[in-house]
Scaffold this motif. Structure first.
Motif, mmCIF file in Angstrom:
data_model
loop_
_atom_site.group_PDB
_atom_site.id
_atom_site.type_symbol
_atom_site.label_atom_id
_atom_site.label_comp_id
_atom_site.label_asym_id
_atom_site.label_seq_id
_atom_site.Cartn_x
_atom_site.Cartn_y
_atom_site.Cartn_z
ATOM 1 N N ASN A 104 0.809 -1.219 0.000
ATOM 2 C CA ASN A 104 0.000 0.000 0.000
ATOM 3 C C ASN A 104 0.841 1.268 0.000
ATOM 4 O OD1 ASN A 104 -2.472 1.325 -0.107
ATOM 5 N ND2 ASN A 104 -2.480 1.620 2.107
ATOM 6 N N ASN A 105 0.690 2.053 -1.077
ATOM 7 C CA ASN A 105 1.363 3.347 -1.223
ATOM 8 C C ASN A 105 2.866 3.250 -0.988
ATOM 9 O OD1 ASN A 105 -1.088 4.657 -1.803
ATOM 10 N ND2 ASN A 105 -1.549 4.757 0.380
ATOM 11 N N HIS A 106 3.476 2.297 -1.666
ATOM 12 C CA HIS A 106 4.907 2.090 -1.497
ATOM 13 C C HIS A 106 5.593 2.014 -2.856
ATOM 14 C CE1 HIS A 106 8.059 1.051 1.445
ATOM 15 N NE2 HIS A 106 8.658 0.577 0.364
ATOM 16 N N THR A 107 6.794 2.562 -2.912
ATOM 17 C CA THR A 107 7.609 2.521 -4.123
ATOM 18 C C THR A 107 8.819 1.637 -3.873
ATOM 19 O OG1 THR A 107 6.925 4.740 -4.796
ATOM 20 C CG2 THR A 107 8.970 3.895 -5.749
ATOM 21 N N TYR A 108 9.074 0.732 -4.811
ATOM 22 C CA TYR A 108 10.208 -0.180 -4.739
ATOM 23 C C TYR A 108 11.092 -0.013 -5.960
ATOM 24 C CZ TYR A 108 7.698 -2.705 -1.094
ATOM 25 O OH TYR A 108 7.050 -3.043 0.065
ATOM 26 N N ALA A 109 12.379 -0.223 -5.768
ATOM 27 C CA ALA A 109 13.261 -0.484 -6.906
ATOM 28 C C ALA A 109 12.942 -1.914 -7.302
ATOM 29 C CB ALA A 109 14.713 -0.360 -6.471
ATOM 30 N N TYR A 110 13.039 -2.216 -8.589
ATOM 31 C CA TYR A 110 12.727 -3.593 -8.979
ATOM 32 C C TYR A 110 13.655 -4.088 -10.061
ATOM 33 C CZ TYR A 110 10.214 -1.989 -13.195
ATOM 34 O OH TYR A 110 9.883 -1.448 -14.405
ATOM 35 N N GLN A 118 11.917 -9.085 -8.463
ATOM 36 C CA GLN A 118 12.311 -8.723 -7.107
ATOM 37 C C GLN A 118 11.952 -7.270 -6.849
ATOM 38 O OE1 GLN A 118 16.547 -9.576 -6.957
ATOM 39 N NE2 GLN A 118 16.133 -11.564 -6.012
ATOM 40 N N LEU A 119 11.295 -7.023 -5.724
ATOM 41 C CA LEU A 119 11.001 -5.671 -5.269
ATOM 42 C C LEU A 119 11.932 -5.377 -4.100
ATOM 43 C CD1 LEU A 119 7.096 -5.718 -5.322
ATOM 44 C CD2 LEU A 119 8.688 -5.170 -7.163
ATOM 45 N N LYS A 120 12.696 -4.289 -4.224
ATOM 46 C CA LYS A 120 13.737 -3.987 -3.247
ATOM 47 C C LYS A 120 13.505 -2.639 -2.583
ATOM 48 C CE LYS A 120 17.207 -6.479 -5.922
ATOM 49 N NZ LYS A 120 18.498 -6.360 -6.606
ATOM 50 N N ASP A 121 13.906 -2.568 -1.331
ATOM 51 C CA ASP A 121 13.889 -1.322 -0.578
ATOM 52 C C ASP A 121 15.264 -1.178 0.065
ATOM 53 O OD1 ASP A 121 13.163 0.995 0.688
ATOM 54 O OD2 ASP A 121 11.640 0.093 1.960
ATOM 55 N N GLY A 123 18.061 -1.570 -1.274
ATOM 56 C CA GLY A 123 18.915 -2.639 -1.757
ATOM 57 C C GLY A 123 18.568 -4.025 -1.252
ATOM 58 N N LYS A 124 17.619 -4.133 -0.331
ATOM 59 C CA LYS A 124 17.241 -5.416 0.260
ATOM 60 C C LYS A 124 15.968 -5.936 -0.419
ATOM 61 C CE LYS A 124 15.973 -7.513 4.631
ATOM 62 N NZ LYS A 124 15.592 -7.274 6.012
ATOM 63 N N VAL A 125 15.959 -7.220 -0.781
ATOM 64 C CA VAL A 125 14.776 -7.821 -1.398
ATOM 65 C C VAL A 125 13.674 -7.932 -0.353
ATOM 66 C CG1 VAL A 125 13.815 -9.860 -2.533
ATOM 67 C CG2 VAL A 125 16.138 -9.107 -3.093
ATOM 68 N N ILE A 126 12.543 -7.291 -0.621
ATOM 69 C CA ILE A 126 11.401 -7.323 0.286
ATOM 70 C C ILE A 126 10.371 -8.341 -0.192
ATOM 71 C CG2 ILE A 126 9.541 -5.944 1.321
ATOM 72 C CD1 ILE A 126 12.417 -5.117 2.160
ATOM 73 N N LEU A 127 10.117 -8.352 -1.497
ATOM 74 C CA LEU A 127 9.176 -9.304 -2.091
ATOM 75 C C LEU A 127 9.819 -9.896 -3.338
ATOM 76 C CD1 LEU A 127 6.041 -6.993 -1.920
ATOM 77 C CD2 LEU A 127 6.402 -9.016 -0.525
ATOM 78 N N GLN A 128 9.649 -11.198 -3.511
ATOM 79 C CA GLN A 128 10.148 -11.839 -4.718
ATOM 80 C C GLN A 128 9.046 -12.722 -5.293
ATOM 81 O OE1 GLN A 128 14.254 -13.229 -5.054
ATOM 82 N NE2 GLN A 128 13.439 -15.226 -5.601
ATOM 83 N N PHE A 129 8.872 -12.599 -6.608
ATOM 84 C CA PHE A 129 7.832 -13.328 -7.326
ATOM 85 C C PHE A 129 8.456 -14.150 -8.451
ATOM 86 C CE2 PHE A 129 5.925 -9.484 -5.645
ATOM 87 C CZ PHE A 129 4.674 -9.875 -5.197
ATOM 88 N N LYS A 130 7.797 -15.244 -8.789
ATOM 89 C CA LYS A 130 8.150 -16.040 -9.978
ATOM 90 C C LYS A 130 7.000 -15.927 -10.952
ATOM 91 C CE LYS A 130 12.036 -18.233 -9.128
ATOM 92 N NZ LYS A 130 13.202 -18.076 -9.919
#
Length: 132
Positions: A104-110, A118-121, A123-130
């Motif tokens: 919710n209302n968040h921006t990630y580097a990906y 990979q969604l990163k905050d 530099g750390k992977v917060i969420l990873q999807f296949k």
């Protein structure tokens, strides 16, 4: 000399603008990592509608959807909503609440590498999807 510098700057700007936003559509992105927790056979997934800039999916117990904006470097989730069905599994309910807070209302580097998103905050992977 000044003409060469100007031409060089124009070339650099053109090359930068040639970078395309990766296409997130066409795949079902299944969640395989939520912060430091690896997930096996998770029912959580998202799909992206690139023409409407919307995403939808399953947060575990409930359906989830919202708006998103993608640039070459960032992926922003906005106006995330979900259904409110009861979830009997306490751990699944906690995971779903955590996921909704992270989106919710968040921006990630990906990064997209093959079928991995990979969604990163910081530099750390917060969420990873296949992708499937």
């Amino acid at each position: 000399m000044r003409g060469k510098i100007t031409l060089g700057l124009l070339f650099l700007m053109a090359c930068t603008s040639l970078k395309k936003v990766p296409d997130l559509g066409g795949l079902r992105w299944s969640l395989v990592q939520l912060q430091n927790e690896k997930l096996d056979s998770s029912p959580v997934y998202v799909q992206f509608d690139t023409s409407a800039h919307r995403f939808s999916g399953n947060a575990g117990c409930n359906k989830v959807s919202g708006n998103y904006t993608a640039t070459v470097k960032t992926l922003t989730f906005e106006e995330v909503i979900s259904t409110r069905m009861a979830c009997v599994d306490t751990r699944a309910n906690e995971r779903e609440s955590q996921l909704l807070r992270l989106l919710n209302n968040h921006t990630y580097a990906y990064d997209i590498n093959g079928a991995t998103l990979q969604l990163k905050d910081s530099g750390k992977v917060i969420l990873q999807f296949k992708g499937f």
